[in-house]
Design an enzyme around this catalytic site. Structure first.
Site, PDB file in Angstrom:
ATOM      1  N   GLY A  58       0.855  -1.189   0.000  1.00 53.55           N
ATOM      2  CA  GLY A  58       0.000   0.000   0.000  1.00 53.55           C
ATOM      3  C   GLY A  58       0.883   1.228   0.000  1.00 53.55           C
ATOM      4  CB  CYS A  85       5.319  -3.990  -0.018  1.00 52.79           C
ATOM      5  SG  CYS A  85       6.015  -2.366  -0.307  1.00 52.79           S
ATOM      6  CE1 TYR A  86       1.422   1.009   5.736  1.00 53.20           C
ATOM      7  CE2 TYR A  86      -0.344  -0.603   5.577  1.00 53.20           C
ATOM      8  CZ  TYR A  86       0.200   0.529   6.172  1.00 53.20           C
ATOM      9  OH  TYR A  86      -0.468   1.166   7.187  1.00 53.20           O
ATOM     10  CG  HIS A 173       5.664  -5.678  -4.711  1.00 53.67           C
ATOM     11  ND1 HIS A 173       4.393  -5.527  -4.193  1.00 53.67           N
ATOM     12  CD2 HIS A 173       6.327  -4.539  -4.398  1.00 53.67           C
ATOM     13  CE1 HIS A 173       4.292  -4.344  -3.617  1.00 53.67           C
ATOM     14  NE2 HIS A 173       5.452  -3.725  -3.734  1.00 53.67           N
ATOM     15  CD  GLU A 175       2.779  -8.550  -5.410  1.00 54.98           C
ATOM     16  OE1 GLU A 175       3.588  -9.235  -4.769  1.00 54.98           O
ATOM     17  OE2 GLU A 175       2.497  -7.383  -5.096  1.00 54.98           O
ATOM     18  CG  ASP A 231     -13.713  -9.597 -22.133  1.00 54.91           C
ATOM     19  OD1 ASP A 231     -13.031 -10.637 -22.192  1.00 54.91           O
ATOM     20  OD2 ASP A 231     -13.229  -8.464 -22.115  1.00 54.91           O
ATOM     21  CE  LYS A 369      -9.721 -10.588 -23.843  1.00 53.90           C
ATOM     22  NZ  LYS A 369     -10.770  -9.548 -23.885  1.00 53.90           N
TER      23      LYS A 369
END
Ligand code: XMP
Length: 511
Positions: A58, A85-86, A173, A175, A231, A369
């Site tokens: 964050g 992180c945060y 991070h 991710e 979509d 996607k």
């Protein structure tokens, strides 16, 4: 909604831009994930009984009064926690450690050394790794019971853990793709620390989402604007599975679709338990576009007309829900998560004002996607539909340069069809390819006569994100075959050019 028997990991959101990406990585590791606000009551978390909790990053500092905080109890439930992180700083701060402002902030990729390669989360990872860092505060002192697991040149504690309490934290991070083996680190946390069984897959998503849709919609009707794109098609398919016979799909044919496309879309949904309404609005759109040459005006007119047609058709379904095939990147691009608007054509901000609809159903809102395509395949949609390349909302209008006429559109449709057919015949797969009808005519010679006909452009690009692209290196034989078929088979065309520009400096579409 009651969770079914699958294991769940909760991603607690503290304002980080990567929360959906974390949730998606957890799904990639075959574990179900849910994102909840950072201030979710402990009681709620206990009720859900997740196998693990991940605290997101964050943009805050733990010392600001307005920053999102948490309580010690979060770390005392016996549920493994990974702070990112945060999230790491919050873990340290909440448990009595010390967080300080960095002397040297780290933004971008930084080489980290994993000092304890035997630790559960670093299992099988190289001890030196490129990581993505983005922080101005750091953990200067760890809470009691913790040990340091990693460092960088400017960050002495880049990861920490308390194995006994199953609390782990990383300053970088894991991710994002730019962190080497980041998904593997998350996988280690899920399997080595949380005891994941890997019981999540697309079938599980379908089960949960159909139950959620049924609960939201009850016995009401749902109206979906179907464009035939991936979509909206996948959205229709999951809605049909969840609430058969309660769904109406409205397909507004604006007359600027590719050759046979309108019929193909109609066919794809024939025989399903839904009401398919095809509105043939070609004349109406062409009339509005008469004399219009400016591409942005064309977009605006088509967009507005589309809303008008859809509204007048859907007015018949008063008291119904509106469904939209919004996917997660649409939410990001519209700036709902970061405040930065990149594109404005996605309607993701909720129901339009003065609407007769009673609510919004967005089954794909958390998916990326490739996950949407996988879901489409699981739901039995035709591969051609599921792997369809992007097609702009205003359709061929932005590929027909200058004023749009039915005659020009028909020429373009035939050229585009031949180009697509030749690429398919040669088994060439590019990310997006199409023809453009330039507004220019040139002199040619056919038989013994002089001609003065249109120049068409062919475009094929290679890209992963459509933000940048390279032009495709189509073999000359395929270009030859395409060019000669076009000038022989399509009346009104006497010259074919191939676009060899990348993006930037060009864009993918010509208009
Ligand atoms: P550009 O031309 O900006 O295109 O490089 C990037 C991607 O966006 C598509 N595109 C549009 N899609 N409405 C849409 O829904 C539009 O007005 C529009 N303009 C471009 C384009 O086909 C490519 O995939």
């Amino acid at each position: 909604m009651k969770e079914n028997s699958n294991q769940t990991v909760i991603v607690l959101d503290f304002g980080g831009q990567y929360k959906e990406l974390i949730a998606r990585r957890v799904r990639e590791c075959k574990v179900h994930s849910r994102i909840l606000s950072g201030n979710t009551p402990i009681e709620t978390l206990k009720e859900i009984a997740p196998i693990g909790i991940i605290l997101t990053g964050g943009p805050h500092s733990v010392y600001e009064a307005t920053s999102p905080h948490t309580t010690k109890e979060l770390f005392e439930m016996g549920i493994p926690v990974l702070g990112i992180c945060y999230g790491m700083q919050l873990m340290a701060y909440t448990l009595g450690g010390e967080v300080k402002s960095c002397a040297v902030s780290e933004y971008g990729t930084v080489c980290a050394t994993y000092d304890d390669p035997n630790c559960a989360i670093f299992d099988g990872l190289d001890s030196n790794a490129i990581t993505l860092m983005s922080h101005t505060d750091y953990v200067a002192g760890m809470p009691e019971g913790f040990r340091s697991l990693a460092h960088t040149a400017d960050c002495p504690i880049a990861a920490m853990c308390d194995d006994k309490r199953k609390l782990y934290a990383v300053q970088f991070h894991p991710e994002v793709e730019r962190t080497k083996d980041g998904t593997r680190l998350l996988n280690n946390f899920l399997y080595n620390v949380c005891g994941a069984k890997g019981d999540y897959n697309m079938d599980d998503f379908i089960r949960r989402e159909t139950a959620r849709i049924r609960e939201q919609v009850g016995d009401k009707q749902v109206v979906l604007g179907l464009s035939g794109g991936v979509d909206s098609s996948v959205c229709a398919a999951i809605l049909e599975k969840a609430i058969p016979n309660q769904l109406t799909c409205i397909f507004v044919d604006h007359g600027m679709m590719r050759k046979n496309e309108g019929d193909e879309i109609q066919q794809a949904f024939a025989g399903k338990s839904l009401n398919f309404v095809r509105v043939d609005a070609e004349d109406r759109f062409l009339k509005k576009l008469e004399g219009v040459e400016d591409p942005e005006r064309k977009r605006k007119i088509i967009g507005e007309e589309f809303v008008r047609v859809f509204e007048s058709e859907s007015a018949k379904y008063e008291g119904a829900f509106l469904a939209q095939g919004t996917i997660y990147p649409d939410v990001v691009e519209s700036g709902l998560t970061t405040g930065a608007v990149i594109k404005s054509h996605h309607n993701v901000g909720g129901l339009p004002k003065d609407t007769k609809f009673i609510g919004l159903v967005e089954p794909l809102r958390s998916l990326f996607k490739d996950e949407v395509r996988e879901l489409g395949r699981k739901l039995g949609l035709d591969e051609k539909l599921v792997s369809r390349q992007p097609f702009p909302g205003p359709g061929l209008a932005v590929r027909c340069i200058g004023e749009i006429t039915k005659q020009k559109l028909d020429i373009l449709r035939n050229v585009d069809y031949i180009f697509r057919e030749e690429l398919e015949k040669a088994n060439l797969k590019y990310d997006q390819y199409f023809a453009v009808l330039t507004n220019m005519r040139t002199v040619g010679v056919m038989g013994d006569g002089r001609t003065y006909n249109y120049v068409v452009g062919l475009r094929a690009v290679v890209t992963s994100d459509f933000m940048t692209c390279e032009y495709a290196h189509i073999p000359y034989e395929t270009l030859d075959a395409t060019s000669s078929r076009i000038v022989n088979e399509v009346k009104g065309v006497s010259r074919v050019v191939y676009d060899i520009t990348g993006k930037p400096p060009a864009t993918i579409e010509w208009e």
